[in-house]
Scaffold this motif. Structure first.
Motif, PDB file in Angstrom:
ATOM      1  N   GLY A 147     -14.076 -48.923 -45.641  1.00 64.12           N
ATOM      2  CA  GLY A 147     -13.683 -47.890 -46.107  1.00 64.12           C
ATOM      3  C   GLY A 147     -12.685 -47.324 -45.746  1.00 64.12           C
ATOM      4  O   GLY A 147     -12.129 -47.546 -45.393  1.00 64.12           O
ATOM      5  N   GLY A 148     -12.822 -46.084 -46.841  1.00 64.80           N
ATOM      6  CA  GLY A 148     -11.904 -45.152 -46.475  1.00 64.80           C
ATOM      7  C   GLY A 148     -11.862 -43.832 -45.822  1.00 64.80           C
ATOM      8  O   GLY A 148     -13.133 -43.171 -46.348  1.00 64.80           O
ATOM      9  N   VAL A 149     -10.721 -43.324 -44.775  1.00 65.97           N
ATOM     10  CA  VAL A 149     -11.386 -42.140 -44.016  1.00 65.97           C
ATOM     11  C   VAL A 149     -10.240 -40.873 -44.423  1.00 65.97           C
ATOM     12  O   VAL A 149      -9.197 -41.318 -44.591  1.00 65.97           O
ATOM     13  CB  VAL A 149     -11.561 -42.788 -42.483  1.00 65.97           C
TER      14      VAL A 149
ATOM     15  N   PHE B  10      -8.127 -35.296 -60.622  1.00 68.70           N
ATOM     16  CA  PHE B  10      -8.152 -36.071 -60.538  1.00 68.70           C
ATOM     17  C   PHE B  10      -9.671 -36.766 -59.269  1.00 68.70           C
ATOM     18  O   PHE B  10      -9.088 -36.039 -58.269  1.00 68.70           O
ATOM     19  CB  PHE B  10      -7.278 -37.010 -60.132  1.00 68.70           C
ATOM     20  N   GLU B  11     -10.666 -37.280 -59.703  1.00 69.14           N
ATOM     21  CA  GLU B  11     -12.500 -36.897 -58.865  1.00 69.14           C
ATOM     22  C   GLU B  11     -11.954 -38.795 -58.341  1.00 69.14           C
ATOM     23  O   GLU B  11     -12.259 -39.460 -59.922  1.00 69.14           O
ATOM     24  CB  GLU B  11     -12.719 -36.542 -59.651  1.00 69.14           C
ATOM     25  N   VAL B  12     -11.991 -39.137 -57.513  1.00 63.06           N
ATOM     26  CA  VAL B  12     -12.929 -40.597 -57.595  1.00 63.06           C
ATOM     27  C   VAL B  12     -13.445 -40.467 -56.533  1.00 63.06           C
ATOM     28  O   VAL B  12     -13.679 -40.010 -55.696  1.00 63.06           O
ATOM     29  CB  VAL B  12     -11.323 -41.648 -57.269  1.00 63.06           C
ATOM     30  N   LYS B  13     -14.674 -41.260 -56.499  1.00 60.28           N
ATOM     31  CA  LYS B  13     -16.697 -41.077 -56.431  1.00 60.28           C
ATOM     32  C   LYS B  13     -17.207 -42.722 -56.058  1.00 60.28           C
ATOM     33  O   LYS B  13     -16.992 -43.163 -56.680  1.00 60.28           O
ATOM     34  CB  LYS B  13     -17.746 -40.038 -56.760  1.00 60.28           C
TER      35      LYS B  13
ATOM     36  N   PRO C 225     -15.811 -49.100 -49.793  1.00 62.49           N
ATOM     37  CA  PRO C 225     -15.530 -47.738 -51.059  1.00 62.49           C
ATOM     38  C   PRO C 225     -14.494 -46.675 -50.486  1.00 62.49           C
ATOM     39  O   PRO C 225     -14.632 -46.105 -49.710  1.00 62.49           O
ATOM     40  CB  PRO C 225     -16.751 -47.461 -50.282  1.00 62.49           C
ATOM     41  N   VAL C 226     -14.484 -45.762 -51.785  1.00 64.20           N
ATOM     42  CA  VAL C 226     -13.395 -44.685 -51.351  1.00 64.20           C
ATOM     43  C   VAL C 226     -13.269 -43.602 -52.430  1.00 64.20           C
ATOM     44  O   VAL C 226     -14.487 -44.143 -53.356  1.00 64.20           O
ATOM     45  CB  VAL C 226     -11.673 -45.000 -51.249  1.00 64.20           C
ATOM     46  N   SER C 227     -13.662 -42.470 -51.667  1.00 65.53           N
ATOM     47  CA  SER C 227     -13.614 -40.643 -52.798  1.00 65.53           C
ATOM     48  C   SER C 227     -12.791 -39.839 -51.870  1.00 65.53           C
ATOM     49  O   SER C 227     -12.804 -40.117 -51.306  1.00 65.53           O
ATOM     50  CB  SER C 227     -15.117 -40.547 -52.086  1.00 65.53           C
TER      51      SER C 227
ATOM     52  N   PRO D 225     -11.647 -55.241 -62.253  1.00 63.62           N
ATOM     53  CA  PRO D 225     -12.931 -54.476 -62.392  1.00 63.62           C
ATOM     54  C   PRO D 225     -13.085 -53.337 -61.139  1.00 63.62           C
ATOM     55  O   PRO D 225     -12.927 -54.452 -60.075  1.00 63.62           O
ATOM     56  CB  PRO D 225     -13.971 -55.771 -62.360  1.00 63.62           C
ATOM     57  N   HIS D 226     -14.244 -53.125 -61.356  1.00 63.31           N
ATOM     58  CA  HIS D 226     -15.252 -51.768 -60.173  1.00 63.31           C
ATOM     59  C   HIS D 226     -15.895 -51.598 -60.515  1.00 63.31           C
ATOM     60  O   HIS D 226     -16.211 -51.024 -62.217  1.00 63.31           O
ATOM     61  CB  HIS D 226     -13.399 -50.990 -59.637  1.00 63.31           C
ATOM     62  N   GLU D 227     -16.835 -50.622 -59.470  1.00 61.93           N
ATOM     63  CA  GLU D 227     -17.579 -49.718 -59.770  1.00 61.93           C
ATOM     64  C   GLU D 227     -17.021 -48.067 -58.969  1.00 61.93           C
ATOM     65  O   GLU D 227     -16.214 -48.287 -58.597  1.00 61.93           O
ATOM     66  CB  GLU D 227     -19.253 -49.700 -58.950  1.00 61.93           C
ATOM     67  N   GLY D 228     -18.226 -47.351 -59.398  1.00 64.53           N
ATOM     68  CA  GLY D 228     -17.805 -45.733 -59.173  1.00 64.53           C
ATOM     69  C   GLY D 228     -16.950 -45.311 -59.599  1.00 64.53           C
ATOM     70  O   GLY D 228     -17.479 -45.387 -61.611  1.00 64.53           O
ATOM     71  N   GLU D 229     -17.003 -43.552 -60.094  1.00 62.70           N
ATOM     72  CA  GLU D 229     -16.579 -42.954 -61.637  1.00 62.70           C
ATOM     73  C   GLU D 229     -15.263 -42.702 -60.528  1.00 62.70           C
ATOM     74  O   GLU D 229     -14.771 -42.059 -59.348  1.00 62.70           O
ATOM     75  CB  GLU D 229     -16.909 -41.760 -61.117  1.00 62.70           C
ATOM     76  N   VAL D 230     -14.266 -42.834 -61.757  1.00 61.11           N
ATOM     77  CA  VAL D 230     -13.075 -42.057 -61.802  1.00 61.11           C
ATOM     78  C   VAL D 230     -12.831 -41.600 -63.005  1.00 61.11           C
ATOM     79  O   VAL D 230     -13.021 -41.364 -64.269  1.00 61.11           O
ATOM     80  CB  VAL D 230     -11.900 -43.484 -61.492  1.00 61.11           C
ATOM     81  N   ARG D 231     -12.332 -39.952 -62.681  1.00 55.76           N
ATOM     82  CA  ARG D 231     -12.401 -39.259 -64.098  1.00 55.76           C
ATOM     83  C   ARG D 231     -10.772 -38.112 -63.500  1.00 55.76           C
ATOM     84  O   ARG D 231     -10.128 -38.093 -62.744  1.00 55.76           O
ATOM     85  CB  ARG D 231     -13.071 -37.749 -63.417  1.00 55.76           C
ATOM     86  N   LEU D 232     -10.335 -37.983 -65.018  1.00 49.44           N
ATOM     87  CA  LEU D 232      -9.345 -37.377 -64.798  1.00 49.44           C
ATOM     88  C   LEU D 232      -9.513 -36.384 -65.800  1.00 49.44           C
ATOM     89  O   LEU D 232      -9.601 -36.405 -67.202  1.00 49.44           O
ATOM     90  CB  LEU D 232      -8.204 -38.288 -65.833  1.00 49.44           C
ATOM     91  N   GLU D 233      -9.533 -35.275 -65.345  1.00 51.38           N
ATOM     92  CA  GLU D 233      -9.243 -32.978 -66.273  1.00 51.38           C
ATOM     93  C   GLU D 233     -10.921 -33.489 -66.626  1.00 51.38           C
ATOM     94  O   GLU D 233     -11.146 -33.119 -67.870  1.00 51.38           O
ATOM     95  CB  GLU D 233      -8.140 -33.214 -66.660  1.00 51.38           C
ATOM     96  N   GLY D 234     -11.861 -33.986 -66.110  1.00 54.66           N
ATOM     97  CA  GLY D 234     -12.838 -34.409 -66.046  1.00 54.66           C
ATOM     98  C   GLY D 234     -13.467 -35.372 -67.037  1.00 54.66           C
ATOM     99  O   GLY D 234     -14.655 -36.184 -67.234  1.00 54.66           O
ATOM    100  N   ASP D 235     -12.360 -36.048 -67.188  1.00 54.90           N
ATOM    101  CA  ASP D 235     -12.695 -37.930 -68.189  1.00 54.90           C
ATOM    102  C   ASP D 235     -12.527 -38.373 -67.752  1.00 54.90           C
ATOM    103  O   ASP D 235     -12.377 -38.993 -67.042  1.00 54.90           O
ATOM    104  CB  ASP D 235     -11.357 -37.489 -69.714  1.00 54.90           C
TER     105      ASP D 235
END
Length: 200
Positions: free
Chosen positions: A193-195, A3-6, A15-17, A48-58
């Protein structure tokens, strides 16, 4: 990575990553109103949101929303119940072991929702999520309305699920004892933001 969140951000979400591997739990802390619940909704593709969220690359936006929400499952602080009986809310009946571990009577399967206590609703909402066999659990204070022993039982079941299925969890909690039990990352959310911190 599982799980990747950018650079996730949206209305009331700073903003969180972060990145999670299978078997990892990210504990989320922060004062009321900083956007923890809204972040979970964005991760579930419910707001609604911005940024990238990926699950196993999808990528989240490349997947039908209904499919995403079966694989990335939100358990909100107040679960929704839209039919008359408990069974009507489940894709399938949870294993008997899970009923026992959460100290729920199997007879509740056929019970009217209106007769459930708040604690029973909370525990059943977790079972409803687990039977979908999610890859990621988004947990909004799942033990908040439970006494200490039931809260510990639920935390143990959730952590065992993550370990046994190679899943991941993003877990909002205000309980210091619960947080201390998690061997994983911690996200401290502020209005800016998130630390991200390492193992706790």
């Amino acid at each position: 990575m599982l799980f990747e969140v950018k650079d996730l951000q949206g209305q009331n979400v700073p903003p969180v990553s972060f990145v999670l591997k299978g078997g990892e739990v990210l504990t989320v802390q922060g004062e009321s109103g900083v956007g923890k619940s809204q972040m979970l909704r964005a991760l579930a593709d419910l707001s609604p949101h911005e940024g990238e969220v990926r699950l196993e690359g999808d990528e989240q936006q490349a997947m039908p929303a209904t499919e995403w929400r079966r694989r990335v499952v939100l358990v909100p602080a107040e679960s929704g119940w839209w039919a008359d009986t408990v069974a009507e809310h489940f894709a399938e009946r949870p294993p008997e072991e899970w009923w026992g571990r959460l100290r729920l009577k199997p007879a509740l399967w056929d019970a009217p929702v209106e007769r459930l206590s708040s604690g029973e609703r909370q525990r059943l909402a977790v079972l409803r999520a687990l039977v979908l066999e999610p890859r990621v659990l988004l947990l909004d204070e799942p033990t908040a309305n439970l006494d200490r022993s039931n809260a510990r039982a639920m935390a143990d079941l959730l952590l065992d699920y993550v370990d046994e299925h190679g899943a991941a969890a993003v877990w909002v909690s205000h309980n210091p004892d619960e947080i201390a039990a998690h061997d994983g990352q911690r996200l401290e959310m502020t209005r800016e933001g998130g630390v991200l911190h390492g193992s706790v």
